[in-house]
Design a protein around this motif. Structure first.
Motif, PDB file in Angstrom:
ATOM      1  N   PHE A  91       8.261   7.498   3.723  1.00 30.97           N
ATOM      2  CA  PHE A  91       7.365   7.128   2.620  1.00 30.97           C
ATOM      3  C   PHE A  91       5.905   7.328   3.016  1.00 30.97           C
ATOM      4  CE2 PHE A  91      11.135   4.593   1.717  1.00 30.97           C
ATOM      5  CZ  PHE A  91      11.251   4.692   0.338  1.00 30.97           C
ATOM      6  N   VAL A  92       5.127   7.837   2.070  1.00 26.64           N
ATOM      7  CA  VAL A  92       3.678   7.923   2.240  1.00 26.64           C
ATOM      8  C   VAL A  92       3.054   7.272   1.008  1.00 26.64           C
ATOM      9  CG1 VAL A  92       1.703   9.456   2.527  1.00 26.64           C
ATOM     10  CG2 VAL A  92       3.906  10.089   3.525  1.00 26.64           C
ATOM     11  N   PHE A  93       2.282   6.205   1.243  1.00 27.01           N
ATOM     12  CA  PHE A  93       1.717   5.458   0.129  1.00 27.01           C
ATOM     13  C   PHE A  93       0.217   5.704   0.010  1.00 27.01           C
ATOM     14  CE2 PHE A  93       5.360   2.889   1.610  1.00 27.01           C
ATOM     15  CZ  PHE A  93       6.112   2.867   0.447  1.00 27.01           C
ATOM     16  N   GLN A  94      -0.307   5.346  -1.148  1.00 23.19           N
ATOM     17  CA  GLN A  94      -1.743   5.485  -1.395  1.00 23.19           C
ATOM     18  C   GLN A  94      -2.559   4.711  -0.366  1.00 23.19           C
ATOM     19  OE1 GLN A  94      -2.728   4.603  -5.435  1.00 23.19           O
ATOM     20  NE2 GLN A  94      -4.921   4.438  -5.054  1.00 23.19           N
ATOM     21  N   SER A  95      -2.095   3.516  -0.014  1.00 26.43           N
ATOM     22  CA  SER A  95      -2.929   2.645   0.818  1.00 26.43           C
ATOM     23  C   SER A  95      -2.462   2.584   2.278  1.00 26.43           C
ATOM     24  CB  SER A  95      -2.995   1.253   0.204  1.00 26.43           C
ATOM     25  OG  SER A  95      -1.696   0.799  -0.075  1.00 26.43           O
ATOM     26  N   PHE A  96      -1.867   3.639   2.767  1.00 29.71           N
ATOM     27  CA  PHE A  96      -1.570   3.897   4.188  1.00 29.71           C
ATOM     28  C   PHE A  96      -0.609   2.880   4.830  1.00 29.71           C
ATOM     29  CE2 PHE A  96      -6.365   4.804   3.828  1.00 29.71           C
ATOM     30  CZ  PHE A  96      -6.157   5.993   3.149  1.00 29.71           C
ATOM     31  N   HIS A  97      -0.861   1.572   4.607  1.00 29.14           N
ATOM     32  CA  HIS A  97      -0.005   0.522   5.195  1.00 29.14           C
ATOM     33  C   HIS A  97       0.130   0.637   6.702  1.00 29.14           C
ATOM     34  CE1 HIS A  97       0.998  -1.139   1.370  1.00 29.14           C
ATOM     35  NE2 HIS A  97       1.563  -0.026   0.946  1.00 29.14           N
ATOM     36  N   LEU A  98      -1.000   0.768   7.390  1.00 26.51           N
ATOM     37  CA  LEU A  98      -0.972   0.779   8.858  1.00 26.51           C
ATOM     38  C   LEU A  98      -1.270  -0.624   9.374  1.00 26.51           C
ATOM     39  CD1 LEU A  98      -2.987   4.063   9.514  1.00 26.51           C
ATOM     40  CD2 LEU A  98      -0.503   3.768   9.426  1.00 26.51           C
ATOM     41  N   LEU A  99      -0.721  -0.949  10.536  1.00 27.68           N
ATOM     42  CA  LEU A  99      -1.032  -2.234  11.165  1.00 27.68           C
ATOM     43  C   LEU A  99      -2.399  -2.106  11.831  1.00 27.68           C
ATOM     44  CD1 LEU A  99       2.459  -2.922  12.776  1.00 27.68           C
ATOM     45  CD2 LEU A  99       1.518  -3.933  10.690  1.00 27.68           C
ATOM     46  N   ALA A 162      -0.096   7.914   8.735  1.00 28.12           N
ATOM     47  CA  ALA A 162       1.009   7.458   7.878  1.00 28.12           C
ATOM     48  C   ALA A 162       2.025   8.580   7.662  1.00 28.12           C
ATOM     49  CB  ALA A 162       0.460   6.957   6.545  1.00 28.12           C
ATOM     50  N   ILE A 163       1.536   9.803   7.554  1.00 33.72           N
ATOM     51  CA  ILE A 163       2.449  10.941   7.380  1.00 33.72           C
ATOM     52  C   ILE A 163       3.251  11.160   8.666  1.00 33.72           C
ATOM     53  CG2 ILE A 163       2.571  13.447   7.026  1.00 33.72           C
ATOM     54  CD1 ILE A 163       0.161  13.101   5.066  1.00 33.72           C
ATOM     55  N   ALA A 164       2.576  11.056   9.818  1.00 35.08           N
ATOM     56  CA  ALA A 164       3.291  11.182  11.099  1.00 35.08           C
ATOM     57  C   ALA A 164       4.378  10.117  11.197  1.00 35.08           C
ATOM     58  CB  ALA A 164       2.310  11.062  12.266  1.00 35.08           C
ATOM     59  N   ARG A 165       4.038   8.901  10.788  1.00 30.21           N
ATOM     60  CA  ARG A 165       5.028   7.811  10.824  1.00 30.21           C
ATOM     61  C   ARG A 165       6.219   8.153   9.929  1.00 30.21           C
ATOM     62  NH1 ARG A 165       2.807   2.377   8.478  1.00 30.21           N
ATOM     63  NH2 ARG A 165       2.701   3.799   6.706  1.00 30.21           N
ATOM     64  N   CYS A 176       6.090  10.771  -1.475  1.00 28.15           N
ATOM     65  CA  CYS A 176       4.662  10.451  -1.416  1.00 28.15           C
ATOM     66  C   CYS A 176       4.208   9.858  -2.747  1.00 28.15           C
ATOM     67  CB  CYS A 176       3.842  11.713  -1.142  1.00 28.15           C
ATOM     68  SG  CYS A 176       4.397  12.653   0.282  1.00 28.15           S
ATOM     69  N   ASP A 177       3.632   8.656  -2.682  1.00 30.39           N
ATOM     70  CA  ASP A 177       3.197   7.963  -3.895  1.00 30.39           C
ATOM     71  C   ASP A 177       1.677   7.970  -3.942  1.00 30.39           C
ATOM     72  OD1 ASP A 177       3.154   6.443  -6.171  1.00 30.39           O
ATOM     73  OD2 ASP A 177       3.603   4.547  -5.149  1.00 30.39           O
ATOM     74  N   GLU A 178       1.100   8.797  -4.775  1.00 32.04           N
ATOM     75  CA  GLU A 178      -0.363   8.925  -4.894  1.00 32.04           C
ATOM     76  C   GLU A 178      -1.020   8.998  -3.507  1.00 32.04           C
ATOM     77  OE1 GLU A 178      -1.858   9.319  -7.751  1.00 32.04           O
ATOM     78  OE2 GLU A 178      -0.723   8.228  -9.291  1.00 32.04           O
ATOM     79  N   PRO A 179      -0.596   9.937  -2.679  1.00 34.46           N
ATOM     80  CA  PRO A 179      -1.045   9.919  -1.275  1.00 34.46           C
ATOM     81  C   PRO A 179      -2.537  10.173  -1.098  1.00 34.46           C
ATOM     82  CG  PRO A 179       0.092  11.977  -1.758  1.00 34.46           C
ATOM     83  CD  PRO A 179       0.288  11.086  -2.960  1.00 34.46           C
ATOM     84  N   THR A 180      -3.198  10.708  -2.116  1.00 34.47           N
ATOM     85  CA  THR A 180      -4.630  10.988  -1.988  1.00 34.47           C
ATOM     86  C   THR A 180      -5.462  10.077  -2.886  1.00 34.47           C
ATOM     87  OG1 THR A 180      -4.490  12.722  -3.660  1.00 34.47           O
ATOM     88  CG2 THR A 180      -4.207  13.400  -1.376  1.00 34.47           C
ATOM     89  N   GLY A 181      -4.826   9.042  -3.431  1.00 29.95           N
ATOM     90  CA  GLY A 181      -5.505   8.166  -4.389  1.00 29.95           C
ATOM     91  C   GLY A 181      -6.698   7.422  -3.820  1.00 29.95           C
ATOM     92  N   ASN A 182      -6.701   7.205  -2.481  1.00 35.54           N
ATOM     93  CA  ASN A 182      -7.813   6.474  -1.858  1.00 35.54           C
ATOM     94  C   ASN A 182      -8.767   7.398  -1.117  1.00 35.54           C
ATOM     95  OD1 ASN A 182      -7.138   3.961  -2.698  1.00 35.54           O
ATOM     96  ND2 ASN A 182      -6.148   3.315  -0.803  1.00 35.54           N
ATOM     97  N   LEU A 183      -8.674   8.700  -1.338  1.00 40.41           N
ATOM     98  CA  LEU A 183      -9.450   9.653  -0.536  1.00 40.41           C
ATOM     99  C   LEU A 183     -10.448  10.417  -1.400  1.00 40.41           C
ATOM    100  CD1 LEU A 183      -6.457  11.091   1.544  1.00 40.41           C
ATOM    101  CD2 LEU A 183      -8.013   9.226   2.180  1.00 40.41           C
ATOM    102  N   THR A 187     -11.360  15.277   1.542  1.00 42.02           N
ATOM    103  CA  THR A 187     -10.321  14.725   2.415  1.00 42.02           C
ATOM    104  C   THR A 187      -8.955  14.860   1.759  1.00 42.02           C
ATOM    105  OG1 THR A 187     -11.975  13.146   3.131  1.00 42.02           O
ATOM    106  CG2 THR A 187      -9.722  12.704   3.791  1.00 42.02           C
ATOM    107  N   ALA A 188      -8.928  14.601   0.453  1.00 39.56           N
ATOM    108  CA  ALA A 188      -7.667  14.737  -0.289  1.00 39.56           C
ATOM    109  C   ALA A 188      -7.132  16.153  -0.127  1.00 39.56           C
ATOM    110  CB  ALA A 188      -7.885  14.422  -1.765  1.00 39.56           C
ATOM    111  N   ALA A 189      -8.025  17.126  -0.224  1.00 36.26           N
ATOM    112  CA  ALA A 189      -7.593  18.527  -0.120  1.00 36.26           C
ATOM    113  C   ALA A 189      -6.955  18.784   1.234  1.00 36.26           C
ATOM    114  CB  ALA A 189      -8.780  19.459  -0.349  1.00 36.26           C
ATOM    115  N   SER A 190      -7.529  18.199   2.298  1.00 35.15           N
ATOM    116  CA  SER A 190      -6.961  18.482   3.623  1.00 35.15           C
ATOM    117  C   SER A 190      -5.606  17.804   3.787  1.00 35.15           C
ATOM    118  CB  SER A 190      -7.943  18.099   4.731  1.00 35.15           C
ATOM    119  OG  SER A 190      -7.930  16.717   4.934  1.00 35.15           O
TER     120      SER A 190
END
Ligand code: ADP
Length: 237
Positions: A91-99, A162-165, A176-183, A187-190
């Motif tokens: 899963f890849v989410f809009q808000s990364f969800h990293l610790l 998050a993508i590596a995870r 992927c759920d809106e993976p560039t929504g916060n970018l 950055t979104a393009a990359s």
């Protein structure tokens, strides 16, 4: 023998019981073959999250059957469903969800703690997890940032972590759920270019977005409207 589709919906639908009942996804068929890159686009309230939750084995449909890699998910217990999700779906989410207090490498390695991997006889040893995390981070161009905390990373770098995870354990499907929504746009393009590259390397990707421009990057675009999934275009080469 050719591989079964990654996603096969047979008359899959979901009605929230209410009251009043809400038909969030109308019964329909959908097939996503191995190696496809598919975007699902629709306005707010159209059923995107419902679709994501079903495709990601977070919710069971109320009608129809969902086969993931040819496995009928309807017959699974909750525990089996969770195990299958851990092994087969990244899963890849809009808000990364990293610790926040764990390094990039630790965030990625932790994915292996939750996803038992039968190819390694169950849980992997810590050193193996760390090595796999390093390789996954190298794959997304972050081999030089293994020990960085998420707070020291840019938004684009966080999403790469998050993508590596999500790639750990070799999933069948990257959801992927809106993976560039916060970018921001550049950055979104990359990040989208990274997803393109993963797709070229053979990954099956389903990307959910409300943005038609992002959706149009994929060769196959599925529109969802009032809970109805429909093929909307075949663009590109
Ligand atoms: P989107 O992600 O495209 O915004 P959703 O899948 O969240 O759309 O919602 C689809 C429809 O289902 C909407 O009408 C929404 O109000 C309704 N819905 C979503 N979740 C629930 C729920 N838990 N109970 C009842 N209705 C819901």
């Amino acid at each position: 023998m050719s591989a079964p589709p990654v996603i096969e919906f047979r008359e899959v639908g979901l009605t929230y019981p209410g009251p009043p009942p809400v038909v969030a996804l109308r019964p329909g068929d959908l097939t996503v073959a191995r190696g496809e890159y598919v975007t699902v686009v629709g306005p707010s309230g159209s059923g995107k999250s419902t679709f994501l939750n079903i495709a990601g084995l977070l919710d069971a449909p109320s009608t129809g059957s969902y086969l993931l890699d040819g496995l009928d998910t309807a017959t699974l217990s909750d525990g089996e469903r969770t195990a299958l999700r851990g092994r087969r779906i990244g899963f890849v989410f809009q808000s990364f969800h990293l610790l926040p207090h764990r390094s990039a490498a630790e965030n990625v390695a932790l994915a292996m703690l939750y996803a038992k991997d039968e190819r390694y006889g169950g849980h992997r040893a810590a050193a193996e997890r760390r090595k796999a995390a390093r390789e996954a981070l190298e794959q997304v161009g972050l081999g030089h940032r293994l020990d960085a905390l998420p707070t020291r990373l840019s938004g684009g770098e966080r999403q790469r972590v998050a993508i590596a995870r999500a790639l750990m354990g070799g999933p069948s499907l990257l959801l992927c759920d809106e993976p560039t929504g916060n970018l921001d746009t550049a950055t979104a393009a990359s990040v989208l270019e990274l997803l393109d590259r993963l797709h070229k390397d053979g990954m099956t990707i389903v990307l959910i977005t409300h943005d038609p421009e992002i959706a149009s990057r994929a060769r196959r675009v599925i529109t969802i409207r009032d809970g109805v999934l429909s093929e909307s275009s075949a663009v590109g080469t």
